[in-house]
Design a protein around this motif. Structure first.
Motif, PDB file in Angstrom:
ATOM      1  N   LEU A 139       0.827  -1.198   0.000  1.00  0.00           N
ATOM      2  CA  LEU A 139       0.000   0.000   0.000  1.00  0.00           C
ATOM      3  C   LEU A 139       0.862   1.248   0.000  1.00  0.00           C
ATOM      4  CD1 LEU A 139      -2.615  -0.964   2.773  1.00  0.00           C
ATOM      5  CD2 LEU A 139      -2.949  -1.098   0.301  1.00  0.00           C
ATOM      6  N   PHE A 140       0.407   2.277  -0.716  1.00  0.00           N
ATOM      7  CA  PHE A 140       1.022   3.603  -0.641  1.00  0.00           C
ATOM      8  C   PHE A 140       0.544   4.320   0.623  1.00  0.00           C
ATOM      9  CE2 PHE A 140       0.939   2.977  -5.316  1.00  0.00           C
ATOM     10  CZ  PHE A 140       2.272   3.251  -5.617  1.00  0.00           C
ATOM     11  N   PHE A 141       1.459   4.999   1.320  1.00  0.00           N
ATOM     12  CA  PHE A 141       1.037   5.964   2.320  1.00  0.00           C
ATOM     13  C   PHE A 141       0.561   7.205   1.581  1.00  0.00           C
ATOM     14  CE2 PHE A 141       3.650   3.262   4.954  1.00  0.00           C
ATOM     15  CZ  PHE A 141       3.020   3.297   6.197  1.00  0.00           C
ATOM     16  N   PRO A 142      -0.630   7.733   1.885  1.00  0.00           N
ATOM     17  CA  PRO A 142      -1.170   8.857   1.120  1.00  0.00           C
ATOM     18  C   PRO A 142      -0.239  10.064   1.102  1.00  0.00           C
ATOM     19  CG  PRO A 142      -2.849   7.922   2.556  1.00  0.00           C
ATOM     20  CD  PRO A 142      -1.554   7.276   2.948  1.00  0.00           C
ATOM     21  N   GLU A 143      -0.116  10.654  -0.076  1.00  0.00           N
ATOM     22  CA  GLU A 143       0.603  11.918  -0.270  1.00  0.00           C
ATOM     23  C   GLU A 143       2.028  11.858   0.265  1.00  0.00           C
ATOM     24  OE1 GLU A 143      -1.822  14.890   1.502  1.00  0.00           O
ATOM     25  OE2 GLU A 143      -3.459  14.661   0.054  1.00  0.00           O
ATOM     26  N   SER A 144       2.711  10.753  -0.005  1.00  0.00           N
ATOM     27  CA  SER A 144       4.103  10.628   0.411  1.00  0.00           C
ATOM     28  C   SER A 144       4.818   9.689  -0.545  1.00  0.00           C
ATOM     29  CB  SER A 144       4.211  10.102   1.848  1.00  0.00           C
ATOM     30  OG  SER A 144       3.983   8.710   1.896  1.00  0.00           O
ATOM     31  N   THR A 145       6.120   9.520  -0.341  1.00  0.00           N
ATOM     32  CA  THR A 145       6.899   8.572  -1.140  1.00  0.00           C
ATOM     33  C   THR A 145       7.095   7.253  -0.407  1.00  0.00           C
ATOM     34  OG1 THR A 145       8.974   9.488  -0.260  1.00  0.00           O
ATOM     35  CG2 THR A 145       8.110  10.434  -2.312  1.00  0.00           C
ATOM     36  N   LEU A 146       6.372   7.057   0.685  1.00  0.00           N
ATOM     37  CA  LEU A 146       6.476   5.826   1.455  1.00  0.00           C
ATOM     38  C   LEU A 146       5.439   4.804   0.994  1.00  0.00           C
ATOM     39  CD1 LEU A 146       6.809   7.185   5.128  1.00  0.00           C
ATOM     40  CD2 LEU A 146       8.654   6.585   3.539  1.00  0.00           C
ATOM     41  N   LEU A 147       5.810   3.542   1.069  1.00  0.00           N
ATOM     42  CA  LEU A 147       4.845   2.463   0.907  1.00  0.00           C
ATOM     43  C   LEU A 147       5.209   1.345   1.865  1.00  0.00           C
ATOM     44  CD1 LEU A 147       6.021  -0.190  -0.868  1.00  0.00           C
ATOM     45  CD2 LEU A 147       5.751   1.401  -2.745  1.00  0.00           C
ATOM     46  N   VAL A 148       4.226   0.488   2.141  1.00  0.00           N
ATOM     47  CA  VAL A 148       4.428  -0.647   3.034  1.00  0.00           C
ATOM     48  C   VAL A 148       4.088  -1.920   2.285  1.00  0.00           C
ATOM     49  CG1 VAL A 148       2.086  -0.417   3.977  1.00  0.00           C
ATOM     50  CG2 VAL A 148       3.805  -1.685   5.268  1.00  0.00           C
ATOM     51  N   SER A 149       4.850  -2.970   2.561  1.00  0.00           N
ATOM     52  CA  SER A 149       4.574  -4.291   2.006  1.00  0.00           C
ATOM     53  C   SER A 149       4.495  -5.285   3.153  1.00  0.00           C
ATOM     54  CB  SER A 149       5.661  -4.704   1.010  1.00  0.00           C
ATOM     55  OG  SER A 149       6.948  -4.686   1.624  1.00  0.00           O
ATOM     56  N   ALA A 150       3.517  -6.183   3.100  1.00  0.00           N
ATOM     57  CA  ALA A 150       3.326  -7.202   4.130  1.00  0.00           C
ATOM     58  C   ALA A 150       3.648  -8.562   3.537  1.00  0.00           C
ATOM     59  CB  ALA A 150       1.894  -7.170   4.663  1.00  0.00           C
ATOM     60  N   CYS A 151       4.565  -9.272   4.187  1.00  0.00           N
ATOM     61  CA  CYS A 151       5.107 -10.527   3.670  1.00  0.00           C
ATOM     62  C   CYS A 151       4.617 -11.692   4.530  1.00  0.00           C
ATOM     63  CB  CYS A 151       6.633 -10.438   3.687  1.00  0.00           C
ATOM     64  SG  CYS A 151       7.510 -11.851   2.989  1.00  0.00           S
ATOM     65  N   VAL A 152       4.598 -12.888   3.957  1.00  0.00           N
ATOM     66  CA  VAL A 152       4.156 -14.058   4.705  1.00  0.00           C
ATOM     67  C   VAL A 152       5.164 -14.495   5.760  1.00  0.00           C
ATOM     68  CG1 VAL A 152       2.685 -14.904   2.851  1.00  0.00           C
ATOM     69  CG2 VAL A 152       5.063 -15.632   2.957  1.00  0.00           C
ATOM     70  N   ASP A 153       6.335 -13.865   5.821  1.00  0.00           N
ATOM     71  CA  ASP A 153       7.291 -14.166   6.892  1.00  0.00           C
ATOM     72  C   ASP A 153       6.919 -13.484   8.197  1.00  0.00           C
ATOM     73  OD1 ASP A 153       7.911 -11.524   6.390  1.00  0.00           O
ATOM     74  OD2 ASP A 153      10.046 -11.868   6.054  1.00  0.00           O
ATOM     75  N   GLY A 154       5.783 -12.768   8.219  1.00  0.00           N
ATOM     76  CA  GLY A 154       5.319 -12.121   9.436  1.00  0.00           C
ATOM     77  C   GLY A 154       5.853 -10.721   9.633  1.00  0.00           C
ATOM     78  N   ALA A 155       6.466 -10.122   8.632  1.00  0.00           N
ATOM     79  CA  ALA A 155       7.033  -8.776   8.752  1.00  0.00           C
ATOM     80  C   ALA A 155       6.405  -7.832   7.740  1.00  0.00           C
ATOM     81  CB  ALA A 155       8.545  -8.803   8.557  1.00  0.00           C
ATOM     82  N   SER A 156       6.268  -6.573   8.160  1.00  0.00           N
ATOM     83  CA  SER A 156       5.901  -5.485   7.255  1.00  0.00           C
ATOM     84  C   SER A 156       7.130  -4.633   7.038  1.00  0.00           C
ATOM     85  CB  SER A 156       4.766  -4.636   7.836  1.00  0.00           C
ATOM     86  OG  SER A 156       3.572  -5.378   7.937  1.00  0.00           O
ATOM     87  N   ARG A 157       7.359  -4.241   5.804  1.00  0.00           N
ATOM     88  CA  ARG A 157       8.528  -3.442   5.450  1.00  0.00           C
ATOM     89  C   ARG A 157       8.079  -2.100   4.916  1.00  0.00           C
ATOM     90  NH1 ARG A 157       9.519  -8.729   5.009  1.00  0.00           N
ATOM     91  NH2 ARG A 157      11.623  -9.504   5.535  1.00  0.00           N
ATOM     92  N   ILE A 158       8.693  -1.039   5.437  1.00  0.00           N
ATOM     93  CA  ILE A 158       8.401   0.322   4.987  1.00  0.00           C
ATOM     94  C   ILE A 158       9.497   0.753   4.040  1.00  0.00           C
ATOM     95  CG2 ILE A 158       7.732   2.636   5.697  1.00  0.00           C
ATOM     96  CD1 ILE A 158       6.054   0.424   6.979  1.00  0.00           C
ATOM     97  N   TRP A 159       9.114   1.240   2.876  1.00  0.00           N
ATOM     98  CA  TRP A 159      10.067   1.648   1.842  1.00  0.00           C
ATOM     99  C   TRP A 159       9.895   3.132   1.557  1.00  0.00           C
ATOM    100  CZ3 TRP A 159      12.843  -2.612  -0.271  1.00  0.00           C
ATOM    101  CH2 TRP A 159      12.327  -3.878   0.046  1.00  0.00           C
ATOM    102  N   ASP A 160      11.005   3.834   1.375  1.00  0.00           N
ATOM    103  CA  ASP A 160      10.987   5.216   0.905  1.00  0.00           C
ATOM    104  C   ASP A 160      11.477   5.207  -0.535  1.00  0.00           C
ATOM    105  OD1 ASP A 160      11.291   7.924   0.319  1.00  0.00           O
ATOM    106  OD2 ASP A 160      11.894   8.430   2.354  1.00  0.00           O
ATOM    107  N   LEU A 161      10.567   5.384  -1.471  1.00  0.00           N
ATOM    108  CA  LEU A 161      10.900   5.267  -2.887  1.00  0.00           C
ATOM    109  C   LEU A 161      11.837   6.359  -3.360  1.00  0.00           C
ATOM    110  CD1 LEU A 161       7.362   4.332  -4.246  1.00  0.00           C
ATOM    111  CD2 LEU A 161       9.237   2.803  -3.597  1.00  0.00           C
ATOM    112  N   ARG A 162      11.869   7.469  -2.664  1.00  0.00           N
ATOM    113  CA  ARG A 162      12.749   8.566  -3.066  1.00  0.00           C
ATOM    114  C   ARG A 162      14.142   8.406  -2.468  1.00  0.00           C
ATOM    115  NH1 ARG A 162      10.442  14.283  -1.691  1.00  0.00           N
ATOM    116  NH2 ARG A 162      10.542  13.336   0.400  1.00  0.00           N
ATOM    117  N   ALA A 163      14.231   7.954  -1.222  1.00  0.00           N
ATOM    118  CA  ALA A 163      15.528   7.886  -0.545  1.00  0.00           C
ATOM    119  C   ALA A 163      16.313   6.641  -0.939  1.00  0.00           C
ATOM    120  CB  ALA A 163      15.325   7.922   0.974  1.00  0.00           C
TER     121      ALA A 163
END
Length: 368
Positions: free
Chosen positions: A198-222
């Motif tokens: 999912l995209f965080f609204p009005e930002s360059t961040l997104l989150v991905s949820a994996c079956v390993d039990g972790a969510s990862r936050i990504w900064d597409l610009r940085a």
């Protein structure tokens, strides 16, 4: 404030205990789609563009319905064929181009993309609820899909922001796509299959949820090649709920109904608060300008939690025997929220969620 939120007690028991006077929200005008054409089997995707509601199903069809001011839902077109069972759909309109882009994920690795005519028609007080898809269900040829290719396994979910879409796949990647250029931009690797992104609204961040039990936050610009934050949840599961809102807030729900809430920019991977919803939930949404978290429950009802004080409230959607709610979408208005929900075996419906004003009266909804 953070310490107080972290110490908030777990919510347990039934959401139905509040008296009518205590209920801060109302779900009004709940309706179920009853048209001359329906999907064969479960609904797997829902979306809204203008005054049209789109549904995708395991039968591989994407149907568009229009809700007139009075009367039942009616088929509006176009009728799109994905050629494989659908998993999710997203839609975005560009008013200056007169086109809407429909994006569908299916059980195979390819992402389908259609561009269809869209007329934006805004009347007094309607605020973008009066537009619609321009194709008729019987006129002209059925639009053909373009394919976005790159995944090597089935796609589990989509999210869209502007002219970009992010996809989550069983091949262990979340991929960013440019809808204008119809090409892949970034591929983000994971150690296992990705269920949601999912995209965080009005930002360059997104989150991905994996079956390993972790969510990862990504900064597409940085740094799009490495997550800036990794959140390890108590349990790993294929069925999970994930929601985001502006400001970097995230909510995650596992298969046992444990909801964790995070403020990523200020607290990182540290959980701000936890709550236990009365029944397992795989669909979460922040609604009413982010003041509430609403959960679609496997007992067939909805549960709303006010984040200010963690007061819970339930909504009965169906008569007996109820079906589990397996899909939910929300569309925010100026003072309202349109909810769409689909059930496990077949069928879908929608309703308008409203809050009480200071005078204890329902707020007025914009027409849909």
């Amino acid at each position: 404030q953070v310490a107080a939120a972290a110490a908030a007690p777990l919510l347990t028991g039934s959401c139905m205990k509040n008296t009518l006077a205590d209920q801060p929200l109302r779900l009004v005008r709940t309706e179920f789609a009853a048209t001359e054409r329906q999907h064969v089997g479960p609904i797997t995707g829902l979306a809204v563009v203008g005054k049209h509601m789109l549904s995708a199903g395991k039968d591989g069809r994407i149907l568009s319905f229009e809700k007139p001011h009075r009367g039942p839902m009616r088929l509006a077109g176009p009728d799109l064929e994905a050629g494989a069972p659908c998993v999710d759909i997203q839609v975005v309109s560009t008013s200056n181009s007169g086109m809407a882009t429909v994006v569908a994920a299916c059980t195979d690795p390819d992402i389908r993309l259609w561009k269809v005519p869209f007329q934006e028609s805004v009347g007094p007080g309607r605020q973008n609820y009066a537009g619609g898809l321009g194709a008729s269900p019987t006129g002209g040829m059925r639009p053909l899909a373009k394919l976005l290719q790159g995944h090597t396994a089935g796609v589990q979910g989509l999210d869209i922001q502007g002219s970009f879409v992010v996809s989550a796949s069983d091949d262990g990647t979340a991929r960013l796509w440019d809808l204008q250029a119809c090409c892949e931009v970034i591929s983000m690797g994971h150690p296992a299959g990705v269920r949601r992104s999912l995209f965080f609204p009005e930002s360059t961040l997104l989150v991905s949820a994996c079956v390993d039990g972790a969510s990862r936050i990504w900064d597409l610009r940085a740094n799009p090649s490495r997550p800036i934050c990794l959140v390890q949840h108590p349990s790993a599961t294929d069925k999970l709920g994930l929601a985001v809102k502006g400001g970097g807030w995230m909510a995650h729900c596992d298969s046992q109904g444990l909801v964790e809430i995070f403020d990523v920019p200020r607290c990182g991977a540290r959980c701000l608060s936890q709550l236990q919803v009365p029944d397992n939930s795989t669909e979460l949404h922040f609604v009413v300008q982010g003041q509430y978290l609403i959960c679609a429950c496997m007992n067939g009802d909805l549960c709303a939690v006010r984040l200010e004080d963690f007061r819970s409230q339930g909504f009965n959607l169906q008569q007996e025997p109820p079906q589990p709610v397996t899909l939910m979408r929300s569309v925010e208005g100026a003072q309202d929220c349109l909810l769409l929900f689909a059930f496990e075996s077949h069928g879908w419906g929608f309703g308008l969620l409203q809050a009480k004003s200071g005078e204890d009266q329902p707020l007025t909804f914009l027409p849909v």
